[in-house]
Write an enzyme that holds these catalytic residues in place. Structure first.
Site, PDB file in Angstrom:
ATOM      1  N   TYR A 175      -1.286   0.267  10.523  1.00 18.70           N
ATOM      2  CA  TYR A 175      -1.516  -0.558   9.251  1.00 18.70           C
ATOM      3  C   TYR A 175      -0.318  -0.454   8.362  1.00 18.70           C
ATOM      4  O   TYR A 175       0.072  -1.506   7.728  1.00 18.70           O
ATOM      5  CB  TYR A 175      -2.721  -0.147   8.691  1.00 18.70           C
ATOM      6  CG  TYR A 175      -3.137  -0.187   7.123  1.00 18.70           C
ATOM      7  CD1 TYR A 175      -3.406  -1.706   7.051  1.00 18.70           C
ATOM      8  CD2 TYR A 175      -2.964   0.323   6.005  1.00 18.70           C
ATOM      9  CE1 TYR A 175      -3.534  -2.080   5.626  1.00 18.70           C
ATOM     10  CE2 TYR A 175      -3.222   0.194   4.900  1.00 18.70           C
ATOM     11  CZ  TYR A 175      -3.638  -1.360   4.743  1.00 18.70           C
ATOM     12  OH  TYR A 175      -3.758  -1.505   3.478  1.00 18.70           O
TER      13      TYR A 175
ATOM     14  N   THR B 275       0.791  -1.239   0.030  1.00 18.44           N
ATOM     15  CA  THR B 275      -0.107  -0.193   0.034  1.00 18.44           C
ATOM     16  C   THR B 275       0.838   1.242   0.074  1.00 18.44           C
ATOM     17  O   THR B 275       1.950   1.315   0.447  1.00 18.44           O
ATOM     18  CB  THR B 275      -0.940   0.025   1.488  1.00 18.44           C
ATOM     19  OG1 THR B 275      -1.518   1.289   1.462  1.00 18.44           O
ATOM     20  CG2 THR B 275      -0.064  -0.548   2.395  1.00 18.44           C
TER      21      THR B 275
END
Ligand code: UDP
Length: 323
Positions: free
Chosen positions: A142, A118
């Site tokens: 995250y 990501t």
């Protein structure tokens, strides 16, 4: 002979699109999903195994039973806000369980993996557009968990010969253009599905999180990439690794950013509905702008986004939303 790819998180949003793209390219996708966030109905292109990636015995059995030759690894928790409050579940599920998956691949002799990374690994970047060489300094657990998995992959190559492609997605959006699968998160936190909920009258308005950013209209800018284009990049990456290509770290975005206000305006045009907005404070941990330089993915994989213009993203998402 048909090659089999294990798709962890194969019942999820991006995983299910990847299964469809794999099947269309002649692979057999085996969806492996705990169904904590995935949906059984999204498994339509190959066998399904319900399980957790923490379950080593089941993973090993699945790799052997289906004669798996490569892995696409999507299974992860992906709520940025939750990760700030419960980092331990993000590190356990995303990092420890990925290590578990790598252990199983090693034991089973599977040497290729495409990993769902990501742009959150970059944190608040020092340059825009973001290149693969832009320093990765995540600002939430995250993003940190995904970066840690990139590092696990890196260190597994030399001694264990596992080659990998870590694909760093910008903002995945849109739905299958044939209407066979789409986005459905519970709880939903992403901009586009929430904007469409507001257009459909399922919510009163859409909050614009931050109107004082240093961007052209003051709202935050993101690079929205259609999930179909993401899925195709994964198939190309598997092909690259199969041909003996070197491990990859690639950005997947369009190179074009849109502000929250621009997304809302385009959604009004696509849906023909007025969308009430509520100017709201910034959301914690949100960078002002994240836009990819996707030229490496083009150079190495020959990948170019085909359906990622904002109108197509919104049209396909709206069709799925109204199904
Ligand atoms: N956003 C917003 N209102 C919402 C949800 C999101 O203004 O109800 C903004 C968010 O602050 C970010 C952009 O929309 O700038 C995209 O957010 P999303 O959660 O879709 O993806 P992220 O960029 O966080 O991965």
């Amino acid at each position: 002979m048909t090659k089999t790819v294990l798709v962890t998180g194969g019942a999820g949003y991006i995983g299910s699109h990847a299964c469809k793209a794999l099947a269309n390219a002649g692979y057999r996708p085996v969806a492996y999903d705990s169904l904590v966030y995935g949906h059984k109905e999204a498994v339509r292109w190959g066998p399904f195994v319900q399980g957790d990636i923490g379950d080593k015995a089941l993973l090993l059995k699945t790799l052997a039973d289906f004669d798996v030759s490569a892995v696409m690894h999507f299974a992860a928790f992906a709520y940025v806000g939750e990760s700030v409050h419960k980092p331990e579940i993000y590190f356990r599920n995303n990092v420890v369980n990925s290590l578990n998956l790598l252990d199983c691949m090693r034991e089973a002799g599977v040497g290729r993996i495409v990993f769902s990374s990501t742009c959150a690994t970059y944190g608040i970047p020092d340059e825009m557009p973001i290149r693969e060489t832009t320093p990765q300094r995540p600002v939430n657990p995250y993003g940190e968990s995904k970066l840690m998995v990139e590092k696990l992959l890196y260190w597994h190559e030399g001694p264990h010969g596992i080659r990998s492609a870590a694909l760093r997605y910008f903002n995945a959006a849109g739905a299958d253009p044939e209407g066979e699968t789409g986005e459905s998160h519970d709880p939903e936190t992403h901009l586009i599905p929430l904007v469409l909920d507001a257009a459909a009258g399922k919510r009163a308005d859409i909050g614009i999180f931050g109107t004082d950013y240093d961007t052209p209209d003051g709202s935050a800018v993101r690079d929205y990439i259609h999930v179909r284009d993401l899925a195709e990049a994964h198939v190309l990456a598997i092909g690259h690794l199969e041909k003996g290509g070197e491990s990859l770290r690639l950005n997947l975005g369009t190179g074009q950013g849109y502000s929250v206000r621009q997304v809302i305006a385009e959604a009004e045009a696509v849906t023909g509905r007025k969308i009430p907005v509520k100017e709201s404070p910034r959301r914690a941990g949100d960078p002002p702008a994240l836009v990819a330089d996707p030229s490496e993915a083009n150079r190495i994989l020959g990948w170019t986004p085909k359906v990622s213009d904002l109108k197509t993203i919104l049209k396909t998402a709206w069709a799925w939303h109204q199904r």
